[in-house]
Design a protein around this motif. Structure first.
Motif, PDB file in Angstrom:
ATOM      1  N   ASP A  28     -10.356  77.220  52.869  1.00  0.00           N
ATOM      2  CA  ASP A  28     -10.092  75.467  52.192  1.00  0.00           C
ATOM      3  C   ASP A  28      -9.912  75.157  53.427  1.00  0.00           C
ATOM      4  OD1 ASP A  28      -7.474  77.107  52.407  1.00  0.00           O
ATOM      5  OD2 ASP A  28      -7.266  76.087  51.060  1.00  0.00           O
ATOM      6  N   SER A  29     -10.295  75.826  54.536  1.00  0.00           N
ATOM      7  CA  SER A  29      -9.763  75.067  56.276  1.00  0.00           C
ATOM      8  C   SER A  29     -10.779  74.202  56.380  1.00  0.00           C
ATOM      9  CB  SER A  29      -8.763  75.721  56.300  1.00  0.00           C
ATOM     10  OG  SER A  29      -8.305  74.995  58.204  1.00  0.00           O
ATOM     11  N   ASN A  34     -15.210  75.115  61.498  1.00  0.00           N
ATOM     12  CA  ASN A  34     -15.749  73.455  62.208  1.00  0.00           C
ATOM     13  C   ASN A  34     -15.521  74.037  63.204  1.00  0.00           C
ATOM     14  OD1 ASN A  34     -16.932  71.970  60.271  1.00  0.00           O
ATOM     15  ND2 ASN A  34     -14.991  70.368  60.503  1.00  0.00           N
ATOM     16  N   PHE A  35     -14.473  74.709  63.699  1.00  0.00           N
ATOM     17  CA  PHE A  35     -14.066  75.714  64.639  1.00  0.00           C
ATOM     18  C   PHE A  35     -15.583  76.617  64.873  1.00  0.00           C
ATOM     19  CE2 PHE A  35     -11.363  78.509  67.286  1.00  0.00           C
ATOM     20  CZ  PHE A  35     -11.253  76.699  68.189  1.00  0.00           C
ATOM     21  N   ILE A  36     -15.713  77.847  63.858  1.00  0.00           N
ATOM     22  CA  ILE A  36     -16.831  79.128  64.145  1.00  0.00           C
ATOM     23  C   ILE A  36     -17.812  78.561  64.082  1.00  0.00           C
ATOM     24  CG2 ILE A  36     -17.751  81.015  62.551  1.00  0.00           C
ATOM     25  CD1 ILE A  36     -14.767  80.969  61.234  1.00  0.00           C
ATOM     26  N   THR A  68     -14.604  74.607  51.160  1.00  0.00           N
ATOM     27  CA  THR A  68     -14.574  74.750  49.491  1.00  0.00           C
ATOM     28  C   THR A  68     -13.300  74.392  49.348  1.00  0.00           C
ATOM     29  OG1 THR A  68     -16.132  76.435  48.802  1.00  0.00           O
ATOM     30  CG2 THR A  68     -14.047  76.244  48.173  1.00  0.00           C
ATOM     31  N   LEU A  69     -12.699  73.004  48.889  1.00  0.00           N
ATOM     32  CA  LEU A  69     -11.474  72.734  48.465  1.00  0.00           C
ATOM     33  C   LEU A  69     -10.234  73.451  47.751  1.00  0.00           C
ATOM     34  CD1 LEU A  69     -12.292  68.770  47.047  1.00  0.00           C
ATOM     35  CD2 LEU A  69     -11.657  69.500  49.983  1.00  0.00           C
ATOM     36  N   ARG A  70      -9.493  73.576  48.041  1.00  0.00           N
ATOM     37  CA  ARG A  70      -8.159  74.643  46.996  1.00  0.00           C
ATOM     38  C   ARG A  70      -8.996  74.743  45.736  1.00  0.00           C
ATOM     39  NH1 ARG A  70      -2.209  73.867  48.258  1.00  0.00           N
ATOM     40  NH2 ARG A  70      -3.457  73.516  50.002  1.00  0.00           N
ATOM     41  N   GLU A  71      -8.617  73.622  45.398  1.00  0.00           N
ATOM     42  CA  GLU A  71      -8.821  73.043  44.033  1.00  0.00           C
ATOM     43  C   GLU A  71     -10.305  73.583  43.312  1.00  0.00           C
ATOM     44  OE1 GLU A  71      -6.380  69.895  45.895  1.00  0.00           O
ATOM     45  OE2 GLU A  71      -8.308  70.347  46.128  1.00  0.00           O
TER      46      GLU A  71
END
Length: 117
Positions: A28-29, A34-36, A68-71
């Motif tokens: 969810d981050s 994106n960093f990876i 993926t959104l947490r929801e």
């Protein structure tokens, strides 16, 4: 960011230890994903973690990185909350804990739970 990247490393280690060759990594981050996927400054304090992740990923047949959104991932959200009440350390489950059955059902049928509801 640091905690998110460590979580990815631990998940990948578990997968490779169990000889999985195809992996979907969801987080969810968006920043961590994106960093990876898109790189980083070598001077960034998380650069060594990202390099470790990329080294592990290179040993797999197939890997995909998904924000993926947490929801949209109630199981992960529930397990994270449940983990706050467990002793410090890694906890592996052979089967889903009974209190996440509803979350599993919602994730399987792609039902979103709105935060705060």
């Amino acid at each position: 960011m640091h905690a998110e990247l460590w979580a990815v490393i631990h998940r990948m280690t578990i997968a490779t230890t169990n000889e999985y060759q195809k992996l979907v990594v969801e987080s969810d981050s968006a920043a961590a994903i994106n960093f990876i996927k898109h790189g980083y400054s070598p001077a960034h304090h998380c650069a060594p973690l990202v390099q470790d992740i990329r080294n592990q990923a290179a040993r797999l047949q197939q890997i995909s990185w998904t924000h993926t959104l947490r929801e949209a991932n109630m199981v992960a959200d529930h397990l994270a909350k449940m983990g706050q009440d467990l002793p410090l350390g890694l906890h592996l489950f052979d089967r889903a804990p009974p209190d996440i059955n509803y979350a599993l059902l919602c994730d399987c049928i792609r039902t979103l739970k709105v935060r705060g509801s």
